[in-house]
Design an enzyme around this catalytic site. Structure first.
Site, PDB file in Angstrom:
ATOM      1  N   SER A 146       0.813  -1.217   0.000  1.00 34.76           N
ATOM      2  CA  SER A 146       0.000   0.000   0.000  1.00 34.76           C
ATOM      3  C   SER A 146       0.850   1.272   0.000  1.00 34.76           C
ATOM      4  O   SER A 146       0.387   2.326  -0.432  1.00 34.76           O
ATOM      5  CB  SER A 146      -0.947   0.010   1.208  1.00 34.76           C
ATOM      6  N   ASP A 386      -2.355   6.645  12.162  1.00 36.37           N
ATOM      7  CA  ASP A 386      -1.603   5.868  11.173  1.00 36.37           C
ATOM      8  C   ASP A 386      -0.315   6.619  10.857  1.00 36.37           C
ATOM      9  O   ASP A 386      -0.324   7.646  10.168  1.00 36.37           O
ATOM     10  CB  ASP A 386      -2.453   5.686   9.908  1.00 36.37           C
ATOM     11  N   HIS A 389       1.413   5.252   6.582  1.00 38.01           N
ATOM     12  CA  HIS A 389       1.026   5.789   5.274  1.00 38.01           C
ATOM     13  C   HIS A 389       1.177   7.312   5.247  1.00 38.01           C
ATOM     14  O   HIS A 389       1.230   7.964   6.291  1.00 38.01           O
ATOM     15  CB  HIS A 389      -0.410   5.379   4.941  1.00 38.01           C
TER      16      HIS A 389
END
Length: 418
Positions: A146, A386, A389
């Site tokens: 990702s 998070d 990312h």
């Protein structure tokens, strides 16, 4: 705190953080899959059979060239709110909710306005029209997890604004996303392969980092989709780091054994290297490998005595810094394997420059399992932030500026200044 204590603390915390935030990628691919007409698969994979395409001339100015000996990875972040960001969330319709931090409620926007400045030289200014000419008649494919998908979305946003409506499209066919610039017969693609080699996590929607089983000597299933790519950009790191050991098969007997992650990573990369040497024509194809994307899970690494994470960070780290989430042994394995390759693979070492950017992660301004975090979840950043990312626009745009600079180096029709 001793280094041993730090290592033990990281080993206990890293799996929890990764399991929490890597599931975001799964949820996004599930949503993508729901939008697909699967009857298009055959058409997409084979309608791009191009044959030979004459490379169009790309006129380069002096400013388009990196100076001889320029180390673009050694430098600093400088404030530049006149030139950056290179696009906005509003101007790019291809961004997913996971990365649109301001739209998701992030109150500050300073993270968008930092420019990477190499020491002693300059990066070429990104020019989407020139990149599209470089890519005319070609496929550029990002392969990885990702994090790599974020770099793919960044590059799509960097070029799409100069392509007229009706002349561009984005198709989602897991494990792939394919952006087409129709007038250039070019595509920018993303292929989900979190370990590069084959694994039980290769299904685009049905996987979890908590159940990892890799096939250390198997890559052919993935490779058949990469063979006809003109430019391949690989990345694989964070899924390996869930625990210090990983279940894997290796050899003809197919028995599952537990491997130390660094041992397994080396074997996997050697399998990848063998595939590269057997399937890539260096005269017509280009291969690049991205170094690891750093995490900022523990604020005590850059702010001793604190016990937070990347939440509420608004400025880059100043001065020397290397986070313990970035594994130097893994870095050395990559360098060793690339050095021994008979084919030149360009290593884009973006780790150090990204280490400074504790301010640029999605934090609590993102989604989980396909839904934006609730007010209650955002009020608990130690659990829900998070710090793996990246927001877009943001740090992956710089990775692509560096990628663009290296692609420009292949073009020799330099026009000297008058």
């Amino acid at each position: 705190m001793t280094l041993l204590a730090i290592d033990r603390r990281i080993q206990s915390l890293f799996p929890v953080a990764l399991a929490s935030f890597l599931i975001l990628g799964t949820a996004q691919l599930v949503l993508d899959a729901m939008k697909i007409n699967h009857s298009q698969i055959q058409q997409l994979f084979y309608s791009f059979g191009r044959g030979e395409h004459r490379r169009q001339p790309v006129v380069l100015s002096k400013e388009d060239r990196m100076e001889e000996g320029c180390n673009v990875f050694d430098g600093k972040w400088v404030w530049d709110n006149s030139s950056y960001p290179l696009y906005t969330e509003k101007s790019c319709p291809y961004l997913v909710k996971q990365v649109t931090c301001q739209r998701n409620g992030r109150p500050d926007s300073l993270y968008k306005n930092w420019r990477w400045q190499p020491n002693g030289c300059k990066l070429p200014r990104f020019n989407p029209k020139k990149l599209l000419e470089i890519l005319r008649g070609k496929r550029l494919v990002f392969v990885g997890d990702s994090i790599q998908r974020g770099q793919f979305e960044s590059l799509v946003c960097l070029v799409q604004s100069v392509i007229p409506d009706g002349k561009k499209s984005l198709e989602r066919i897991p494990p792939m996303k394919i952006f087409k610039a129709k007038e250039h017969d070019a595509s920018i693609e993303y292929y989900w392969a979190p370990f590069i080699i084959e694994s039980i996590s290769d299904h685009a929607t049905n996987h979890t980092v908590q159940k990892r089983l890799v096939k250390l000597d198997s890559i052919a299933k993935h490779g058949k989709e990469w063979k006809k790519a003109d430019i391949l950009v690989f990345e694989s790191y964070v899924w390996w780091m869930y625990k210090p050991t990983i279940n894997a098969t290796y050899g003809s007997n197919g028995n599952v054994k537990e491997y130390n992650v660094t041992t397994a990573y080396r074997l996997a990369l050697e399998t990848w290297a063998n595939w590269i040497e057997s399937n890539i024509n260096p005269q017509t194809q280009k291969v690049l490998f991205m170094s690891m994307s750093p995490t900022h899970l523990w604020s005590w690494e850059w702010k001793p005595g604190s016990d937070e994470n990347c939440f509420n960070e608004t400025k880059p780290i100043q001065g020397p810094y290397w986070g313990t989430g970035s594994n130097l042994e893994i870095m050395k394995i990559v360098e060793d394997v690339l050095r021994d390759l008979k084919i030149d693979v360009k290593f884009l070492n973006i780790t150090q420059l990204s280490e400074f950017r504790k301010d640029a992660h999605t934090s609590v301004f993102t989604e989980r399992r396909g839904k934006l975090l609730t007010k209650e979840q955002r009020s608990d950043p130690k659990t829900y932030a998070d710090c793996i990312h990246w927001c877009l626009p943001g740090v992956p745009d710089t990775w692509n500026e560096i990628l663009y600079a290296y692609l420009l180096q292949d073009y020799r029709n330099f026009v000297p200044p008058q």
